[in-house]
Design a protein around this motif. Structure first.
Motif, mmCIF file in Angstrom:
data_model
loop_
_atom_site.group_PDB
_atom_site.id
_atom_site.type_symbol
_atom_site.label_atom_id
_atom_site.label_comp_id
_atom_site.label_asym_id
_atom_site.label_seq_id
_atom_site.Cartn_x
_atom_site.Cartn_y
_atom_site.Cartn_z
ATOM 1 N N ALA A 2 0.881 -1.027 0.067
ATOM 2 C CA ALA A 2 0.030 -0.091 0.075
ATOM 3 C C ALA A 2 0.978 1.402 -0.241
ATOM 4 C CB ALA A 2 -0.865 0.118 1.324
ATOM 5 N N ALA A 3 0.563 2.056 -0.884
ATOM 6 C CA ALA A 3 1.636 3.352 -0.873
ATOM 7 C C ALA A 3 0.939 4.087 0.099
ATOM 8 C CB ALA A 3 1.134 4.189 -2.477
ATOM 9 N N SER A 4 2.046 4.784 0.925
ATOM 10 C CA SER A 4 1.616 5.583 2.216
ATOM 11 C C SER A 4 1.954 7.053 1.691
ATOM 12 C CB SER A 4 2.430 5.383 3.084
ATOM 13 O OG SER A 4 3.822 5.373 2.937
ATOM 14 N N ASN A 5 2.693 7.406 0.773
ATOM 15 C CA ASN A 5 2.915 8.810 0.292
ATOM 16 C C ASN A 5 3.153 8.954 -1.206
ATOM 17 O OD1 ASN A 5 5.387 11.068 0.674
ATOM 18 N ND2 ASN A 5 3.157 11.674 0.865
ATOM 19 N N PHE A 15 6.682 9.212 -7.470
ATOM 20 C CA PHE A 15 7.372 8.480 -6.747
ATOM 21 C C PHE A 15 6.517 8.003 -5.271
ATOM 22 C CE2 PHE A 15 10.529 11.095 -8.655
ATOM 23 C CZ PHE A 15 11.300 10.248 -9.249
ATOM 24 N N LEU A 16 6.431 6.840 -4.892
ATOM 25 C CA LEU A 16 5.856 6.471 -3.580
ATOM 26 C C LEU A 16 6.569 5.616 -2.684
ATOM 27 C CD1 LEU A 16 4.132 3.354 -4.480
ATOM 28 C CD2 LEU A 16 3.951 4.828 -6.258
ATOM 29 N N CYS A 17 6.194 5.428 -1.765
ATOM 30 C CA CYS A 17 6.681 4.877 -0.697
ATOM 31 C C CYS A 17 5.648 3.586 -0.406
ATOM 32 C CB CYS A 17 6.715 5.380 0.997
ATOM 33 S SG CYS A 17 7.795 6.657 1.032
ATOM 34 N N ASP A 18 6.065 2.415 -0.523
ATOM 35 C CA ASP A 18 5.230 1.177 0.043
ATOM 36 C C ASP A 18 5.810 0.705 1.192
ATOM 37 O OD1 ASP A 18 4.071 -1.349 0.005
ATOM 38 O OD2 ASP A 18 4.022 -1.607 -2.172
ATOM 39 N N THR A 19 5.034 1.204 2.083
ATOM 40 C CA THR A 19 5.729 0.914 3.495
ATOM 41 C C THR A 19 5.545 -0.478 4.019
ATOM 42 O OG1 THR A 19 4.713 3.043 4.277
ATOM 43 C CG2 THR A 19 5.074 1.441 6.142
ATOM 44 N N SER A 20 4.667 -1.295 3.600
ATOM 45 C CA SER A 20 4.547 -2.640 3.953
ATOM 46 C C SER A 20 5.536 -3.316 3.274
ATOM 47 C CB SER A 20 3.152 -3.279 3.756
ATOM 48 O OG SER A 20 2.782 -3.129 2.426
ATOM 49 N N ARG A 21 5.941 -3.051 2.006
ATOM 50 C CA ARG A 21 6.786 -3.865 1.371
ATOM 51 C C ARG A 21 8.469 -3.161 1.468
ATOM 52 N NH1 ARG A 21 5.535 -5.822 -4.516
ATOM 53 N NH2 ARG A 21 6.992 -4.030 -4.770
ATOM 54 N N HIS A 22 8.557 -2.066 2.251
ATOM 55 C CA HIS A 22 9.853 -1.642 2.407
ATOM 56 C C HIS A 22 10.675 -1.010 1.000
ATOM 57 C CE1 HIS A 22 9.098 -3.197 6.534
ATOM 58 N NE2 HIS A 22 9.039 -4.390 5.949
ATOM 59 N N LEU A 37 12.570 1.400 -7.226
ATOM 60 C CA LEU A 37 13.632 2.526 -7.131
ATOM 61 C C LEU A 37 14.727 1.973 -6.361
ATOM 62 C CD1 LEU A 37 14.663 5.047 -8.593
ATOM 63 C CD2 LEU A 37 13.580 6.325 -6.850
ATOM 64 N N ALA A 38 14.252 2.026 -5.163
ATOM 65 C CA ALA A 38 15.217 1.517 -4.061
ATOM 66 C C ALA A 38 14.582 0.385 -3.098
ATOM 67 C CB ALA A 38 15.615 2.557 -3.448
ATOM 68 N N GLY A 39 15.418 -0.212 -2.669
ATOM 69 C CA GLY A 39 14.926 -1.232 -1.425
ATOM 70 C C GLY A 39 14.816 -2.806 -2.113
ATOM 71 N N VAL A 40 14.356 -3.520 -1.352
ATOM 72 C CA VAL A 40 14.090 -5.104 -1.577
ATOM 73 C C VAL A 40 12.841 -5.198 -1.344
ATOM 74 C CG1 VAL A 40 14.868 -7.448 -1.329
ATOM 75 C CG2 VAL A 40 16.566 -5.739 -1.548
ATOM 76 N N THR A 55 18.223 -1.086 1.606
ATOM 77 C CA THR A 55 17.300 -1.518 2.242
ATOM 78 C C THR A 55 16.678 -0.475 3.350
ATOM 79 O OG1 THR A 55 18.636 -2.482 4.126
ATOM 80 C CG2 THR A 55 17.723 -3.958 2.191
ATOM 81 N N PHE A 56 15.167 -0.530 3.582
ATOM 82 C CA PHE A 56 14.486 0.484 4.141
ATOM 83 C C PHE A 56 13.558 -0.322 5.221
ATOM 84 C CE2 PHE A 56 15.238 2.543 0.149
ATOM 85 C CZ PHE A 56 15.510 3.700 0.569
#
Length: 100
Positions: A2-5, A15-22, A37-40, A55-56
């Motif tokens: 889920a996109a948080s921002n 650009f979006l943060c996917d908090t649950s997928r890090h 774009l970044a993270g696994v 990683t985030f």
């Protein structure tokens, strides 16, 4: 996930943060596809690096700053950098920069 921002970058890229997928993702309006774009996906951590080397842990908010304003924030080779995404990496209690 889920996109948080969500923030708009150049040329309509989102650009979006996917908090649950890090991960930090982007939506390319020319292809209608979402890419990491970044993270696994699914892996929490606090490692700096490029792309999936980083990683985030629950990134929850982002801010787009174009190169003209950010000065590419200490990036050694900024010739290809168009800006920086500042990421609130919630569970690591830190603000991190992602060169784009």
């Amino acid at each position: 996930g889920a996109a948080s921002n969500i923030v708009e970058g150049p040329s309509g890229i989102l650009f979006l943060c996917d908090t649950s997928r890090h991960v930090i993702e982007y939506f390319d309006p020319t292809t209608n596809e979402v890419h990491i774009l970044a993270g696994v996906a699914g892996v929490a951590g606090s490692r700096d690096g490029n792309g999936q080397s980083a990683t985030f842990s629950s990134p929850c908010s982002i801010c787009w700053v174009p190169r003209e304003i950010s000065g590419a924030v200490g990036i050694n080779d900024e010739s290809q950098i168009i800006g920086v995404l500042f990421v609130c990496d919630r569970d690591n209690n830190i603000i991190r920069g992602v060169a784009v």
